[in-house]
Design a protein around this motif. Structure first.
Motif, PDB file in Angstrom:
ATOM      1  N   GLN A 288      63.597 -46.759  21.416  1.00 26.39           N
ATOM      2  CA  GLN A 288      64.143 -48.031  20.709  1.00 26.39           C
ATOM      3  C   GLN A 288      63.485 -48.186  19.431  1.00 26.39           C
ATOM      4  OE1 GLN A 288      63.758 -51.549  23.540  1.00 26.39           O
ATOM      5  NE2 GLN A 288      62.435 -52.325  21.826  1.00 26.39           N
TER       6      GLN A 288
ATOM      7  N   GLU B 171      63.981 -55.484  15.370  1.00 31.66           N
ATOM      8  CA  GLU B 171      64.776 -56.155  15.739  1.00 31.66           C
ATOM      9  C   GLU B 171      65.828 -56.399  15.056  1.00 31.66           C
ATOM     10  OE1 GLU B 171      63.161 -59.571  17.334  1.00 31.66           O
ATOM     11  OE2 GLU B 171      63.189 -58.781  19.513  1.00 31.66           O
TER      12      GLU B 171
ATOM     13  N   TYR C 177      73.183 -46.483  20.599  1.00 34.34           N
ATOM     14  CA  TYR C 177      73.977 -48.004  21.010  1.00 34.34           C
ATOM     15  C   TYR C 177      72.928 -48.980  20.940  1.00 34.34           C
ATOM     16  CZ  TYR C 177      71.653 -47.181  25.619  1.00 34.34           C
ATOM     17  OH  TYR C 177      70.653 -46.648  26.611  1.00 34.34           O
ATOM     18  N   VAL C 178      73.680 -50.200  21.204  1.00 28.26           N
ATOM     19  CA  VAL C 178      72.565 -51.467  21.028  1.00 28.26           C
ATOM     20  C   VAL C 178      72.534 -52.282  22.260  1.00 28.26           C
ATOM     21  CG1 VAL C 178      73.219 -51.586  18.585  1.00 28.26           C
ATOM     22  CG2 VAL C 178      74.550 -52.817  20.078  1.00 28.26           C
ATOM     23  N   ARG C 179      71.460 -53.078  22.423  1.00 28.71           N
ATOM     24  CA  ARG C 179      71.439 -54.140  23.510  1.00 28.71           C
ATOM     25  C   ARG C 179      71.268 -55.338  23.116  1.00 28.71           C
ATOM     26  NH1 ARG C 179      67.683 -51.070  28.116  1.00 28.71           N
ATOM     27  NH2 ARG C 179      69.547 -49.811  29.233  1.00 28.71           N
TER      28      ARG C 179
ATOM     29  N   GLU D  99      69.403 -42.083  23.080  1.00 28.40           N
ATOM     30  CA  GLU D  99      69.383 -41.785  24.528  1.00 28.40           C
ATOM     31  C   GLU D  99      69.779 -40.246  24.391  1.00 28.40           C
ATOM     32  OE1 GLU D  99      72.015 -42.496  28.237  1.00 28.40           O
ATOM     33  OE2 GLU D  99      70.959 -44.043  27.556  1.00 28.40           O
TER      34      GLU D  99
ATOM     35  N   ARG E 259      69.752 -58.925  23.547  1.00 31.78           N
ATOM     36  CA  ARG E 259      68.731 -59.575  24.469  1.00 31.78           C
ATOM     37  C   ARG E 259      69.210 -61.025  24.697  1.00 31.78           C
ATOM     38  NH1 ARG E 259      66.431 -55.311  26.659  1.00 31.78           N
ATOM     39  NH2 ARG E 259      65.286 -54.088  25.377  1.00 31.78           N
ATOM     40  N   ASP E 260      68.895 -61.896  25.628  1.00 27.94           N
ATOM     41  CA  ASP E 260      69.070 -62.995  25.869  1.00 27.94           C
ATOM     42  C   ASP E 260      68.832 -63.903  24.829  1.00 27.94           C
ATOM     43  OD1 ASP E 260      69.796 -62.092  28.596  1.00 27.94           O
ATOM     44  OD2 ASP E 260      67.995 -62.726  29.510  1.00 27.94           O
TER      45      ASP E 260
ATOM     46  N   VAL F 294      68.920 -58.294  18.650  1.00 31.86           N
ATOM     47  CA  VAL F 294      69.752 -57.055  18.988  1.00 31.86           C
ATOM     48  C   VAL F 294      68.808 -55.883  18.833  1.00 31.86           C
ATOM     49  CG1 VAL F 294      71.465 -55.253  18.090  1.00 31.86           C
ATOM     50  CG2 VAL F 294      71.983 -57.706  17.941  1.00 31.86           C
ATOM     51  N   HIS F 295      68.819 -55.133  19.982  1.00 32.44           N
ATOM     52  CA  HIS F 295      67.758 -53.899  19.879  1.00 32.44           C
ATOM     53  C   HIS F 295      68.666 -52.587  19.827  1.00 32.44           C
ATOM     54  CE1 HIS F 295      63.913 -55.640  21.281  1.00 32.44           C
ATOM     55  NE2 HIS F 295      64.596 -56.473  21.472  1.00 32.44           N
TER      56      HIS F 295
ATOM     57  N   ARG G  55      64.591 -42.100  26.338  1.00 37.06           N
ATOM     58  CA  ARG G  55      65.346 -43.236  25.713  1.00 37.06           C
ATOM     59  C   ARG G  55      64.120 -43.943  24.681  1.00 37.06           C
ATOM     60  NH1 ARG G  55      66.651 -47.871  29.692  1.00 37.06           N
ATOM     61  NH2 ARG G  55      67.847 -46.344  30.657  1.00 37.06           N
TER      62      ARG G  55
ATOM     63  N   VAL H  54      69.001 -48.599  20.232  1.00 36.49           N
ATOM     64  CA  VAL H  54      68.551 -47.525  21.373  1.00 36.49           C
ATOM     65  C   VAL H  54      69.126 -45.993  20.971  1.00 36.49           C
ATOM     66  CG1 VAL H  54      68.508 -47.051  23.811  1.00 36.49           C
ATOM     67  CG2 VAL H  54      68.438 -49.492  23.019  1.00 36.49           C
TER      68      VAL H  54
END
Length: 199
Positions: A111, A115, A141-143, A155, A145-146, A150-151, A109, A153
């Motif tokens: 990254q 950002e 895909y993206v994640r 995989e 965060r709180d 946006v990160h 995975r 990714v």
């Protein structure tokens, strides 16, 4: 004609009665599966030669094998506080995870090293979907965060339930790293400006 009248009859009568000491052949016995297998193996060995035993047999993947691969290829790596193995590849962070009941699923995975602003989320999602539609690797895909950042990714996951040779493991690790880097290169090309800033 009289002397020959009974001749055919005697000939047929002799042919019709088997001699008392005649032995009939026994019906053919079908070979068993094991016998057929041995015959086929012998035929293949004769025609193709005897196969050499494999020097490198598949064995389970372990973090130690991944670390040894990293060392062998002169890549820097680390183990974080959670015990996960990671490293930098062309300035991007990659992790190497083992999932599954027997740790048989290898996941590489990555990254992206930048950002993305939340305002760009929709266009980044479109870019990931385009990538996933056109290519097998990596899954993109993206994640979010709180903090709203946006990160992105990459995989590559492979089920290695039956183990893997060193050569196969090397190929899979390089696949995860190189295809992830290709995806991140495409992002760099698409966003030469600071992607962290709202458009």
């Amino acid at each position: 004609m009289a002397p020959f009248a009974d001749r055919p009859r005697r000939w047929w009568s002799r042919r019709a009665r088997p001699a008392p000491d005649t032995v009939r052949p026994a019906p053919a016995v079908e070979p068993t599966d094991d016998e057929l297998h041995e015959r086929v193996a012998a035929l293949l060995a004769r025609e193709l030669g005897v196969a050499e035993p494999a020097e490198d047999v598949p064995t389970p993947v372990t973090p130690a094998r991944i670390a040894a691969w990293m060392t062998q290829n002169q890549f820097s790596y680390f183990v974080d506080n959670d015990g996960d193995l990671g490293g930098l590849w062309r300035g991007r962070l990659f992790y190497f995870f083992l999932f599954g009941e027997q740790a048989e699923i290898l996941q590489v995975r990555g990254q992206w090293h930048r950002e993305v602003a939340i305002e760009r989320l929709e266009e980044i999602l479109d870019l990931c979907n385009e990538w996933n539609a056109d290519r097998i690797w990596p899954k993109a895909y993206v994640r979010v965060r709180d903090n709203g950042r946006v990160h992105v990714v990459s995989e590559v996951a492979t089920d290695l339930e039956h183990g893997v040779t060193d050569a196969q493991l090397s190929q899979m690790l390089f696949c995860g790293l190189s295809t992830g880097s290709m995806f991140f290169d495409a992002l760099d090309e698409r966003y030469p400006d600071p992607a962290g800033v709202a458009p």
